[in-house]
Write an enzyme that holds these catalytic residues in place. Structure first.
Site, PDB file in Angstrom:
ATOM      1  N   ARG A  19      -3.318  -7.787  -0.866  1.00 26.35           N
ATOM      2  CA  ARG A  19      -4.656  -7.596  -0.272  1.00 26.35           C
ATOM      3  C   ARG A  19      -4.912  -6.115  -0.006  1.00 26.35           C
ATOM      4  O   ARG A  19      -6.043  -5.630  -0.168  1.00 26.35           O
ATOM      5  CB  ARG A  19      -4.797  -8.423   1.013  1.00 26.35           C
TER       6      ARG A  19
ATOM      7  N   ARG B 249     -15.022  18.361   5.482  1.00 28.94           N
ATOM      8  CA  ARG B 249     -15.899  17.222   5.729  1.00 28.94           C
ATOM      9  C   ARG B 249     -17.139  17.228   4.827  1.00 28.94           C
ATOM     10  O   ARG B 249     -17.933  18.175   4.841  1.00 28.94           O
ATOM     11  CB  ARG B 249     -16.330  17.206   7.202  1.00 28.94           C
TER      12      ARG B 249
ATOM     13  N   HIS C  11     -19.583  13.770   2.883  1.00 29.16           N
ATOM     14  CA  HIS C  11     -19.551  12.315   2.731  1.00 29.16           C
ATOM     15  C   HIS C  11     -18.941  11.844   1.407  1.00 29.16           C
ATOM     16  O   HIS C  11     -18.169  10.902   1.375  1.00 29.16           O
ATOM     17  CB  HIS C  11     -20.966  11.739   2.873  1.00 29.16           C
TER      18      HIS C  11
ATOM     19  N   GLU D  85     -17.028 -15.661  11.008  1.00 29.42           N
ATOM     20  CA  GLU D  85     -15.607 -15.638  11.376  1.00 29.42           C
ATOM     21  C   GLU D  85     -15.475 -15.040  12.767  1.00 29.42           C
ATOM     22  O   GLU D  85     -16.462 -14.674  13.392  1.00 29.42           O
ATOM     23  CB  GLU D  85     -14.795 -14.843  10.343  1.00 29.42           C
TER      24      GLU D  85
ATOM     25  N   LEU E 253     -13.353 -11.923   5.815  1.00 32.53           N
ATOM     26  CA  LEU E 253     -12.076 -11.462   5.273  1.00 32.53           C
ATOM     27  C   LEU E 253     -11.282 -12.654   4.763  1.00 32.53           C
ATOM     28  O   LEU E 253     -11.227 -13.693   5.430  1.00 32.53           O
ATOM     29  CB  LEU E 253     -11.277 -10.749   6.382  1.00 32.53           C
TER      30      LEU E 253
HETATM   31  C1  LIG Z   1     -12.317  -9.946  10.687  1.00 30.89           C
HETATM   32  C2  LIG Z   1     -11.037 -10.677  10.457  1.00 30.89           C
HETATM   33  N1  LIG Z   1     -11.057 -11.884   9.890  1.00 30.89           N
HETATM   34  C3  LIG Z   1      -9.925 -12.579   9.675  1.00 30.89           C
HETATM   35  C4  LIG Z   1      -8.687 -12.079  10.053  1.00 30.89           C
HETATM   36  C5  LIG Z   1      -7.437 -12.885   9.801  1.00 30.89           C
HETATM   37  O1  LIG Z   1      -6.701 -12.322   8.747  1.00 30.89           O
HETATM   38  P1  LIG Z   1      -5.131 -12.507   8.637  1.00 30.89           P
HETATM   39  O2  LIG Z   1      -4.861 -13.974   8.685  1.00 30.89           O
HETATM   40  O3  LIG Z   1      -4.807 -11.912   7.311  1.00 30.89           O
HETATM   41  O4  LIG Z   1      -4.516 -11.771   9.776  1.00 30.89           O
HETATM   42  C6  LIG Z   1      -8.614 -10.811  10.635  1.00 30.89           C
HETATM   43  C7  LIG Z   1      -7.319 -10.244  11.020  1.00 30.89           C
HETATM   44  O5  LIG Z   1      -7.197  -9.218  11.601  1.00 30.89           O
HETATM   45  C8  LIG Z   1      -9.812 -10.087  10.831  1.00 30.89           C
HETATM   46  O6  LIG Z   1      -9.797  -8.861  11.391  1.00 30.89           O
END
Ligand SMILES: Cc1ncc(COP(=O)(O)O)c(C=O)c1O
Length: 281
Positions: free
Chosen positions: A49, A97, A99, A175, A199
């Site tokens: 990842r 610096r 962007h 989430e 994520l």
């Molecule tokens: C925004 C977000 N979603 C989901 C997760 C869960 O991811 P993982 O199971 O890989 O820790 C995290 C973990 O930090 C996160 O920051």
């Protein structure tokens, strides 16, 4: 000891340049990896990842992923870490610096470990969560250093005496501020699909595997805030919180107000995976 690019050094000897783009722009990506009994958990998935997040922001890894993986494992050994985490980040490096991407900067890897016990109290009794609007950008699939909306959401949860903020875009639950969110209804587990709005949690991947192994149907479809509030069970998953029941959301008790049966089954399966992980190195 910390890992700085390819070298190990004392934490106090490491210097972050004020023109590091991670420091100035949040221009970088990171991983947070659990260590159980001295063994990294789901290491391969985490480093893959990391590589993917880097690719998505056109960031070159400072050196090959196999070497990064080996160095992260060595970091655990050098620190005698039994239970805790590795935090590893890669930034686009140091440059005057501006962007746009610098022409010449080399990416910078920094990693260190934190000793930490497992969140047993919370996973046993469950946590309370608040609801808050998801104000993040539309590339939440990238594990980027830009965490300000997540920080603000978590702080709001803390202000309300809660452990997590469950975020929603309009009516749709996305989430948690640092976790994936699930609801359970009639033995079916619902969670937001993998796309640019969440994520792809490493714990999520394992949990969905275990759910299917245990005969539960998994539906990767978005659900609404109202559906969440009326469901039988809610739980979150993350590297830090493992599989954690949510027994209250805002002022609403979820189900019986106790961790649910499906959540408990998944937690047991998770224990089994941790035990298997600790057996091998
Ligand atoms: C925004 C977000 N979603 C989901 C997760 C869960 O991811 P993982 O199971 O890989 O820790 C995290 C973990 O930090 C996160 O920051």
């Amino acid at each position: 000891m910390i890992l700085f690019n390819r070298g190990f050094m004392e934490k106090d000897d490491a210097i972050v340049d004020i023109e590091d783009r991670g420091y100035q722009f949040g221009d970088g990506v990171y991983e947070f990896i659990r260590v159980y009994d001295g063994v990294c958990f789901e290491m391969e998935r985490h480093v893959q990842r990391l590589k993917l997040s880097a690719l998505k922001i056109e960031l070159a890894l400072p050196y090959p992923l196999e070497d990064i993986t080996r160095n992260l494992k060595q970091l655990v050994e050098k620190n005698g870490l039994l239970n805790g985490y590795i935090y590893a980040q890669i930034t686009r490096g140091v440059a005057p610096r501006a962007h746009h991407f610098p022409g010449s900067a080399s990416s910078v890897l920094v990693a260190y470990v934190q000793h930490a016990e497992r969140p047993v109290e919370k996973t046993t009794h469950g946590i309370h969560a608040i609801l808050t609007e998801d104000i993040r950008w539309k590339r939440c699939d990238i594990k980027s250093l830009n965490l300000l909306p997540n920080v603000l959401a978590k702080q709001l949860a803390k202000k309300h005496g809660c452990d997590e903020a469950i975020m929603h875009r309009g009516a749709t639950v996305s989430e948690g501020s640092s976790s994936n969110v699930y609801m359970v209804e009639k033995n079916v587990i619902y969670t937001h699909p993998i796309n640019n709005l969440i994520l792809n949690g490493i714990t999520r991947i394992g949990v969905l595997e275990m759910a299917r192994e245990n005969g539960f149907r998994v539906v990767e479809e978005a659900f609404t805030v109202n559906e969440l509030l009326e469901t039988e069970e809610v739980f979150i998953t993350s590297t830090a919180m493992e599989i954690c029941p949510v027994v209250q959301v805002d002022q609403t008790q979820i189900g019986s107000g106790q961790p649910g049966r499906v959540t408990r089954t998944l937690q047991q399966a998770f224990e089994h995976r941790i035990a298997l992980n600790s057996g091998g190195n």
